[in-house]
Each structure stands twice: as structure tokens, then as C-alpha cells.
Design an enzyme around this catalytic site. Structure first.
Site, PDB file in Angstrom:
ATOM      1  N   GLY A  49       0.873  -0.782   0.134  1.00 27.62           N
ATOM      2  CA  GLY A  49      -0.058  -0.157  -0.041  1.00 27.62           C
ATOM      3  C   GLY A  49       0.427   1.493   0.124  1.00 27.62           C
ATOM      4  N   GLU A  50       0.388   2.109   0.293  1.00 29.62           N
ATOM      5  CA  GLU A  50       1.471   3.426   1.263  1.00 29.62           C
ATOM      6  C   GLU A  50       2.009   3.573   2.502  1.00 29.62           C
ATOM      7  OE1 GLU A  50       3.283   6.824   0.971  1.00 29.62           O
ATOM      8  OE2 GLU A  50       1.757   7.067   2.101  1.00 29.62           O
ATOM      9  N   SER A  51       3.123   3.696   2.700  1.00 32.50           N
ATOM     10  CA  SER A  51       3.893   3.434   3.923  1.00 32.50           C
ATOM     11  C   SER A  51       3.086   4.588   4.776  1.00 32.50           C
ATOM     12  CB  SER A  51       4.789   2.905   4.395  1.00 32.50           C
ATOM     13  OG  SER A  51       5.813   3.846   3.260  1.00 32.50           O
ATOM     14  N   CYS A  81       5.700  -5.428   1.100  1.00 33.00           N
ATOM     15  CA  CYS A  81       6.413  -4.509   0.256  1.00 33.00           C
ATOM     16  C   CYS A  81       5.868  -3.559   1.297  1.00 33.00           C
ATOM     17  CB  CYS A  81       5.126  -4.246  -0.812  1.00 33.00           C
ATOM     18  SG  CYS A  81       5.650  -2.676  -2.220  1.00 33.00           S
ATOM     19  N   ARG A 110      12.302   3.599   1.030  1.00 32.07           N
ATOM     20  CA  ARG A 110      11.473   3.226   0.163  1.00 32.07           C
ATOM     21  C   ARG A 110      11.264   3.791  -1.487  1.00 32.07           C
ATOM     22  NH1 ARG A 110       7.842   7.768   0.543  1.00 32.07           N
ATOM     23  NH2 ARG A 110       5.667   7.857   0.785  1.00 32.07           N
ATOM     24  N   ILE A 138       5.878  -4.082  -7.045  1.00 36.73           N
ATOM     25  CA  ILE A 138       5.483  -2.776  -7.027  1.00 36.73           C
ATOM     26  C   ILE A 138       5.577  -1.226  -6.593  1.00 36.73           C
ATOM     27  CG2 ILE A 138       3.317  -1.176  -7.862  1.00 36.73           C
ATOM     28  CD1 ILE A 138       1.945  -4.158  -8.374  1.00 36.73           C
ATOM     29  N   ARG A 139       6.542  -0.300  -7.312  1.00 43.43           N
ATOM     30  CA  ARG A 139       7.153   1.076  -5.988  1.00 43.43           C
ATOM     31  C   ARG A 139       8.035  -0.504  -4.178  1.00 43.43           C
ATOM     32  NH1 ARG A 139       2.694   4.419  -4.319  1.00 43.43           N
ATOM     33  NH2 ARG A 139       4.557   5.796  -4.135  1.00 43.43           N
ATOM     34  N   HIS A 190       4.897  -8.075  -3.531  1.00 42.49           N
ATOM     35  CA  HIS A 190       3.553  -8.649  -3.235  1.00 42.49           C
ATOM     36  C   HIS A 190       3.541 -10.475  -4.301  1.00 42.49           C
ATOM     37  CE1 HIS A 190       2.252  -4.675  -3.604  1.00 42.49           C
ATOM     38  NE2 HIS A 190       3.125  -4.492  -3.496  1.00 42.49           N
ATOM     39  N   GLU A 192       1.343 -12.303  -2.985  1.00 39.74           N
ATOM     40  CA  GLU A 192      -0.277 -12.242  -2.830  1.00 39.74           C
ATOM     41  C   GLU A 192      -0.789 -12.092  -4.099  1.00 39.74           C
ATOM     42  OE1 GLU A 192      -0.130  -7.616  -3.028  1.00 39.74           O
ATOM     43  OE2 GLU A 192       0.595  -9.572  -2.293  1.00 39.74           O
TER      44      GLU A 192
END
Length: 210
Positions: A49-51, A81, A110, A138-139, A190, A192
Site C-alpha cells: 500500500g502506501e506506508s 512491500c 522506500r 511495484i514501487r 507482492h 499475493e
């Protein structure tokens, strides 16, 4: 011994996908959004997600300090992630005042591999598995420092050029993307999203053995 119940931090990220993977390895998974739900699980997945947003949402839902306490008390946690960033004791490339839950003795950079357009996939040699693991980045962050008791499970030697350029002249030929320290497991990628449930099974066994 009864089967463990594993929670998935459900305020942001690929919650359904992680729950589906846990079901595939025969473990009951439950979304966790509040302290009472955290109390009912034996282990926890912190998804991507976005930490910074994840930290703020955990604060808003009064989940941050209970999470920090459960981790300090020994609850097994699997961070993927952004979840890896949330578990790290130290981060680089974060925003001013960014909080982490801590517990994992690593320094994580990050967005180390670049932006969304720099996403990539790679087949990784993984210490716990006999065949390669196909990983989706991803990022993604990477691990820049590991503590003495942290086991490196996998590294990657490919990725977008931008990620290596920012690393400077001291850049290594590979980057650490999966680690374990006792009950804490973390990956830059990721798991999942691959259809390969081996990492969720590995974590389920870690919870069972705890």
C-alpha cells in the site's frame, strides 16, 4: 493444537488477495481494522500500500500502539512491500516524521526501485524453497542494512536502471528483497499477486511454531 488465525491489516492494501492466499494454505484469515480484531489473531499480514498512509490510518483507528505492542510481545508478522517498511526499525527516503511499527532490525529504502512505471517481475532464488519464486515488484523498497540476527532469504540482481542510478557508485550487484528475523518475515515484493502460495504457507508454519 488448533489451527492459528492470521489477520490481515485491512485499512489499506490487497486485503482480499492475502485472505485468499491464506485460505489456499488452509489457514483462517480475518481482516483487522480495530484493536478488538487484532486481539483475536495469532499472527498478522501487513500488506502493500502506501506506508505513510498506513501509519496515519492505524493512528486514526487507534490501532498503531496496539500493533506496536503485539509486535514487541512476539506476535508473528509478515510485511510485504509497504508492510516491510512498516516493520523496519529504520527507513531512508521517507517523509519527515514518518513512523514505523518497528521490530525488524533492518534499514529499508522506500520506493528504492523507482515509481509505478518502474514495476518489474523477477524469478528469485529463495532460501526456504527448492525452486525459484516469481516475484512482482511495484514501487518496491529494498533492504540496505540487516542486523546481526536477521536472515537474508532472497536478493534480486535486476530491476529498473533508475533504482541503481540513485544508489550511487557504492551500488551492489544485488539488493536484499526478503528477510526474516525470528517471528518477523518481510518481502519487498507482492506475494499475493503471483498465484504462488508458498510464502503464505511459510508464514503460516512460522505462526504455528511460535
Amino acid at each position: 493444537m488448533s489451527e492459528p488465525v492470521i489477520g490481515v491489516f485491512a485499512l489499506q492494501g490487497n486485503v482480499r488477495e492475502h485472505l485468499a492466499m491464506l485460505a489456499e494454505v488452509g489457514v483462517e484469515g480475518k481482516p483487522v481494522r480495530r484493536p478488538s480484531e487484532l486481539d483475536a489473531v495469532d499472527g498478522l499480514v501487513l500488506p502493500g500500500g502506501e506506508s505513510t498512509t498506513m501509519g496515519k490510518l492505524a493512528r486514526s483507528f487507534e490501532l498503531f500502539e496496539p500493533l506496536r505492542k503485539r509486535i514487541a510481545d512476539g506476535m508473528p508478522v509478515f510485511g510485504t512491500c509497504a508492510g516491510m517498511i512498516m516493520l523496519a526499525e529504520d527507513i531512508t527516503g521517507g517523509i519527515a516524521g514518518q513512523e514505523t511499527l518497528g521490530g525488524l532490525d533492518v534499514t529499508v529504502r522506500r520506493n528504492a526501485f523507482g515509481r509505478q512505471v518502474d514495476s518489474f517481475e523477477a524469478d528469485l532464488d529463495f532460501a526456504a524453497f527448492s525452486t525459484p519464486y516469481h516475484a512482482v515488484f511495484i514501487r518496491a523498497p529494498w533492504v540496505e542494512r540487516v542486523g546481526r540476527d536477521v536472515e537474508v532469504l532472497s536478493t534480486v540482481s535486476e530491476g529498473p536502471d533508475a533504482g541503481w542510478d540513485r544508489a550511487g557508485p557504492e551500488a551492489q550487484h544485488s539488493r536484499i528483497v526478503a528477510v526474516r528475523h525470528d517471528r518477523l518475515l518481510a518481502t519487498s515484493f507482492h506475494p499475493e499477486m503471483t498465484g504462488d502460495a508458498r510464502l503464505h504457507g511459510y508464514f503460516a508454519d512460522l505462526v504455528r511454531d511460535h
